[in-house]
Write a protein that holds these residues in place. Structure first.
Motif: not given
Length: 205
Positions: A57-79
């Motif tokens: 969560l902490g590593a992704t909450v400040l970023l916004d990228r459109r790659s599949t990897l980042f989108r997956t990790l961002r959703l992982n952080g929330v879920l």
């Protein structure tokens, strides 16, 4: 993202960082536990799903990228942080009576960051970053954590949570417990995907 959204994201990251630092400090100064040395105890902190969820969560909450990897990790952080909060308060809360800084770390990592992370995503986005494909990929991380936990447990004899303790429950019950958590994770992933679509339409419309 709006100014309020950015402030919320920074507050979420700050809560994650504070919780992690305090937890490491508490663990380093502990005198009891499964592991006998300070380095072992400190390293073992990172084996907990709670800690890994907060880091995601902490590593992704400040970023916004459109790659599949980042989108997956961002959703992982929330879920993952949502699962952390739900499982802790439904199953694990009350197993330990914590005081002082240990209680502060526990509140930050199990209550504050789940609320900040989930509400922040729902209120401020980013929108349109998840779909069924991303939701499917998001299952990989918890499965890897489970495999790591069970394999490591066979070698060191330590399991971070009672419901994955093979020594106490056996593999049958542990796998059933993990299946229930997996179902919860999939339901949340599907719900997040549907909610993201609806909120995106609301913003665009």
């Amino acid at each position: 993202m709006t100014t309020i959204g950015r402030v919320w994201s920074w507050a979420t990251a700050a809560a994650v960082l504070a919780g992690l630092v305090i937890q490491l400090f508490v663990t380093a100064n502990a005198t009891e536990g499964f592991f006998s040395t300070t380095p072992e105890r400190v390293l073992n902190v990172f084996a907990f799903f709670t800690i890994q969820s907060n880091i995601l969560l902490g590593a992704t909450v400040l970023l916004d990228r459109r790659s599949t990897l980042f989108r997956t990790l961002r959703l992982n952080g929330v879920l993952c942080i949502a699962v952390t909060g739900i499982v802790y308060h439904l199953v694990l809360a009350g197993l330990d009576e914590l005081t002082g800084w240990a209680a502060v770390a526990n509140f930050l990592l199990h209550t504050a960051t789940p609320l900040l992370g989930v509400l922040g995503w729902a209120l401020f986005g980013p929108r349109g970053r998840t779909d069924l494909r991303i939701a499917g990929w998001s299952v990989v991380f918890p499965l890897l954590w489970l495999a790591f936990t069970l394999i490591r447990g066979e070698f060191v004899g330590f399991y971070p949570y009672p419901f994955v303790d093979v020594n106490e429950h056996g593999y049958g019950q542990v796998l059933l417990n993990c299946l229930l958590v997996a179902v919860l994770f999939l339901v949340l992933a599907a719900g997040a995907t549907a909610l993201d679509r609806r909120l995106k339409k609301t913003v665009e419309g």
